[in-house]
Design a protein around this motif. Sequence first.
Motif, PDB file in Angstrom:
ATOM      1  N   LEU A  98     104.730  24.096  42.264  1.00 28.36           N
ATOM      2  CA  LEU A  98     103.916  22.921  42.585  1.00 28.36           C
ATOM      3  C   LEU A  98     102.862  22.740  41.486  1.00 28.36           C
ATOM      4  CD1 LEU A  98     103.590  23.468  46.430  1.00 28.36           C
ATOM      5  CD2 LEU A  98     105.212  22.003  45.237  1.00 28.36           C
ATOM      6  N   THR A  99     103.343  22.791  40.274  1.00 27.19           N
ATOM      7  CA  THR A  99     102.494  22.788  39.084  1.00 27.19           C
ATOM      8  C   THR A  99     101.567  21.590  39.031  1.00 27.19           C
ATOM      9  OG1 THR A  99     104.210  23.984  37.898  1.00 27.19           O
ATOM     10  CG2 THR A  99     102.543  22.882  36.561  1.00 27.19           C
ATOM     11  N   THR A 100     102.099  20.412  39.308  1.00 32.05           N
ATOM     12  CA  THR A 100     101.274  19.211  39.210  1.00 32.05           C
ATOM     13  C   THR A 100     100.158  19.235  40.243  1.00 32.05           C
ATOM     14  OG1 THR A 100     103.342  18.093  38.626  1.00 32.05           O
ATOM     15  CG2 THR A 100     101.438  16.713  38.908  1.00 32.05           C
ATOM     16  N   ALA A 101     100.459  19.685  41.452  1.00 33.28           N
ATOM     17  CA  ALA A 101      99.429  19.776  42.491  1.00 33.28           C
ATOM     18  C   ALA A 101      98.375  20.808  42.099  1.00 33.28           C
ATOM     19  CB  ALA A 101     100.053  20.140  43.839  1.00 33.28           C
ATOM     20  N   ALA A 102      98.813  21.952  41.599  1.00 34.97           N
ATOM     21  CA  ALA A 102      97.866  22.990  41.173  1.00 34.97           C
ATOM     22  C   ALA A 102      96.982  22.465  40.043  1.00 34.97           C
ATOM     23  CB  ALA A 102      98.618  24.242  40.725  1.00 34.97           C
ATOM     24  N   ALA A 103      97.581  21.770  39.077  1.00 36.94           N
ATOM     25  CA  ALA A 103      96.814  21.213  37.961  1.00 36.94           C
ATOM     26  C   ALA A 103      95.815  20.168  38.459  1.00 36.94           C
ATOM     27  CB  ALA A 103      97.751  20.607  36.923  1.00 36.94           C
ATOM     28  N   PHE A 104      96.240  19.343  39.408  1.00 31.62           N
ATOM     29  CA  PHE A 104      95.337  18.326  39.956  1.00 31.62           C
ATOM     30  C   PHE A 104      94.111  18.977  40.598  1.00 31.62           C
ATOM     31  CE2 PHE A 104      93.820  16.050  43.702  1.00 31.62           C
ATOM     32  CZ  PHE A 104      93.328  14.895  43.100  1.00 31.62           C
ATOM     33  N   PHE A 105      94.327  19.986  41.437  1.00 29.49           N
ATOM     34  CA  PHE A 105      93.198  20.624  42.101  1.00 29.49           C
ATOM     35  C   PHE A 105      92.351  21.423  41.106  1.00 29.49           C
ATOM     36  CE2 PHE A 105      95.844  19.753  45.864  1.00 29.49           C
ATOM     37  CZ  PHE A 105      94.905  19.025  46.577  1.00 29.49           C
TER      38      PHE A 105
END
Length: 168
Positions: A98-105
């Motif tokens: 869930l790379t994009t979610a982790a990067a967003f947070f």
Amino acid sequence: MFIKWIRESQIAAGILTIIRLYVGYSWITAGYGKITEGFNAAGFLQGAVANASGDHPAVQAWWASFLEGIAIPNAGLFSFLVAWGELLVGIGLILGCLTTAAAFFGILMNFSFLFSGTVSTNAQMVLLTIFILIAGFNAGKFGLDRFVIPFVRKLTKGKFSPGESIVS
């Protein structure tokens, strides 16, 4: 042209993996340290509010109002969210899950720290995280996203196509 390359190239995926591992390591070590050593954000939050005054305030008044009205009264909750948020963002980036979610947070936390007047490595982390966010799936291609994202897409049964809003 650059956007297409960063989102589709195998070479970009490899470079992004290195960036992702570096940023993830930075997050995971910060979060782990806070969790194991104990972390109380109250002093940091009060210091940020104090930096909202003077001729050249490091913290904008609107952010100081948020900190005074919401964050400081709930400093325990914010301490928990920061410590565990940093750890989980780091794990997500290192594993490429869930790379994009982790990067967003992660970028959300970095901006919160910057708004609070702390520079440190936050600006560098924001810059590197922007590349991860722009790349989308390609940033986690050499990670668990290779398996997780198709599974998530299958769960949604093709109801949404990339770029389509899930909100009507």
